[in-house]
Design a protein around this motif. Structure first.
Motif, PDB file in Angstrom:
ATOM      1  N   ASP A 133       8.254  67.280  -3.109  1.00  0.00           N
ATOM      2  CA  ASP A 133       7.048  67.197  -3.875  1.00  0.00           C
ATOM      3  C   ASP A 133       5.751  67.337  -3.109  1.00  0.00           C
ATOM      4  OD1 ASP A 133       6.605  64.903  -2.313  1.00  0.00           O
ATOM      5  OD2 ASP A 133       7.131  63.474  -4.029  1.00  0.00           O
TER       6      ASP A 133
ATOM      7  N   GLN B  87      12.040  73.090  -5.922  1.00  0.00           N
ATOM      8  CA  GLN B  87      13.637  73.501  -6.447  1.00  0.00           C
ATOM      9  C   GLN B  87      14.534  73.737  -5.583  1.00  0.00           C
ATOM     10  OE1 GLN B  87      13.078  77.422  -8.349  1.00  0.00           O
ATOM     11  NE2 GLN B  87      14.837  77.195  -9.299  1.00  0.00           N
TER      12      GLN B  87
ATOM     13  N   THR C 209       4.730  75.051  -3.838  1.00  0.00           N
ATOM     14  CA  THR C 209       5.238  73.673  -3.796  1.00  0.00           C
ATOM     15  C   THR C 209       6.489  73.628  -4.744  1.00  0.00           C
ATOM     16  OG1 THR C 209       3.068  72.905  -3.740  1.00  0.00           O
ATOM     17  CG2 THR C 209       4.588  71.322  -4.635  1.00  0.00           C
ATOM     18  N   ALA C 210       6.294  74.673  -6.065  1.00  0.00           N
ATOM     19  CA  ALA C 210       7.421  74.652  -6.927  1.00  0.00           C
ATOM     20  C   ALA C 210       8.634  75.159  -6.086  1.00  0.00           C
ATOM     21  CB  ALA C 210       7.069  75.543  -7.995  1.00  0.00           C
ATOM     22  N   GLN C 211       8.557  76.309  -5.356  1.00  0.00           N
ATOM     23  CA  GLN C 211       9.524  76.701  -4.954  1.00  0.00           C
ATOM     24  C   GLN C 211      10.282  75.841  -3.613  1.00  0.00           C
ATOM     25  OE1 GLN C 211       8.568  79.638  -1.809  1.00  0.00           O
ATOM     26  NE2 GLN C 211      10.262  80.778  -1.884  1.00  0.00           N
TER      27      GLN C 211
END
Length: 405
Positions: free
Chosen positions: A128, A123, A118-120
């Motif tokens: 989200d 970014q 999810t963070a990848q």
């Protein structure tokens, strides 16, 4: 105060046991791919062709259709073999009844992987958690509707999967990939979808995806003990370092699982190894016999194994079956082994398929006339199995590459 010496297991005894447990002689072969996977715990599946060639090398009368049947025929909803990501986060094909324990024993922290993905995506694309969930729901709905689909087919139906993202930004190996890759990878890692029959021949890596059947939950400690026992049954005696390397576990988890098996310590050339209590007598019965002699009635212990075969990739310490001077020629820089020729439990050479279909081989030592005759016969058998199929390993090694030109 006296100390009791550990039972010693010689390299010759280990090679003899390897021949028998890994089905490396004609009389030891099996009738089905399921039986081969059962003997080896699982078959490496990073390279699709490895699964077929690994099974074929150990079957009496192998055909691609028979192996295909084991992988995909599911009259009761479950095929005989399951393709899952497990040891060292690598794809394996394992017996269906072992899949729950194998997955529970090797799955990494799923919430952590989800957070990282999810963070990848956040970014790279500004996604989200809600956006990720929406796309995942669309993928699962499409697979439920169609039964199975390739990544390209899913992307054609779900526009979000066609979005491009940069991986490893700023690095020399920076690249671009579709969102379909991390999304499908995450769903597979969580056991919600699975790879099924590929589009194309049995050498194709373009797999279709399908909804995964829920695997029975096995407590992690119990699962690790089961997997450690299965490993020692097939690969023992082995060291702590061997088991840790093969599973991808931490040292603490490895030691705990090993202790829970009740394995007995034995002396190996490289240090202390472990063997299941029920196998101690088996080793003693081998005496000082090597490979062929240790597999009584098995005939010449010859095999042509494919790249990434589970036998040469089964131990961290390999000097007892592989001359260290031959490592550079047989492995790539990342530690992936190419095709190998085995005689009496030792690697003695490599083989490769020329683009015209001919099989070439190169021996790294002179094994004698009997071995050369057996190797020629096994080469003919492998050539017959391949027929018109052309196979190039995913990971090329120096010697294998040289034999294809």
């Amino acid at each position: 105060m006296t100390t009791t010496a550990l039972p010693r297991v010689t390299p010759a005894q280990r090679r003899s046991r390897l021949v028998r447990r890994h089905l490396l002689a004609p009389a030891l072969r099996k009738d089905t791919a399921e039986a081969v996977a059962e003997a080896l715990v699982g078959l490496h599946a990073t390279d699709p062709a490895t699964v077929y060639l690994t099974a074929a090398a150990r079957m009496h009368t192998p055909t691609a259709a028979a192996i295909d049947h084991s992988l995909y025929h599911a009259p009761n909803g479950t095929p005989g073999l399951e393709r899952i990501r497990c040891m060292r986060r690598t794809m394996f094909v394992v017996p269906a009844h072992l899949a729950p324990a194998v997955r529970s024993a090797t799955v990494r922290d799923a919430p952590r992987q989800r957070a990282a993905t999810t963070a990848q995506l956040g970014q790279a694309l500004g996604w989200d958690e809600r956006r990720c969930a929406e796309v995942e729901t669309a993928v699962l709905a499409a697979l439920t509707t169609h039964g199975a689909a390739t990544a390209a087919q899913l992307a054609a139906e779900i526009p979000a999967l066609r979005e491009q993202m940069v991986t490893f930004p700023g690095k020399q190996y920076q690249s671009r990939q579709r969102v379909s890759s991390p999304i499908l990878g995450l769903l597979a890692a969580e056991g919600r979808i699975r790879r099924t029959r590929p589009a194309g021949s049995w050498t194709s890596a373009q797999f279709r995806w399908a909804p995964a059947r829920p695997l029975r939950a096995v407590p992690p400690a119990e699962a690790k003990t089961q997997l450690a026992r299965r490993y020692l049954t097939a690969f023992g005696p082995a060291t702590v370092a061997d088991l840790k390397w093969w599973t991808g576990w931490s040292l603490t988890d490895t030691r705990r699982a090993l202790a829970a098996t009740g394995a007995q310590a034995v002396e190996l050339d490289e240090g202390t190894g472990y063997l299941l209590p029920e196998d101690i007598e088996d080793i003693e019965d081998l005496g000082g016999r090597d490979g062929l002699q240790g597999a009584e009635g098995a005939g010449p212990a010859v095999a042509l194994l494919p790249s990434l075969d589970p036998t040469p990739m089964g131990w961290r310490h390999r000097d007892w079956y592989l001359d260290p001077d031959h490592t550079k020629a047989l492995f790539d820089r990342n530690g992936n082994i190419g095709p190998t020729i085995w005689w009496n439990g030792r690697i003695i050479g490599t083989w490769a398929q020329h683009p015209d279909g001919h099989l070439n081989h190169h021996l790294l030592t002179d094994p004698g006339g009997q071995a050369r005759t057996a190797i020629e016969a096994e080469t003919d058998r492998t050539r017959a199995f391949l027929a018109d199929t052309r196979v190039t390993p995913c990971y090329r090694t120096p010697l294998e590459r040289s034999l294809t030109t």
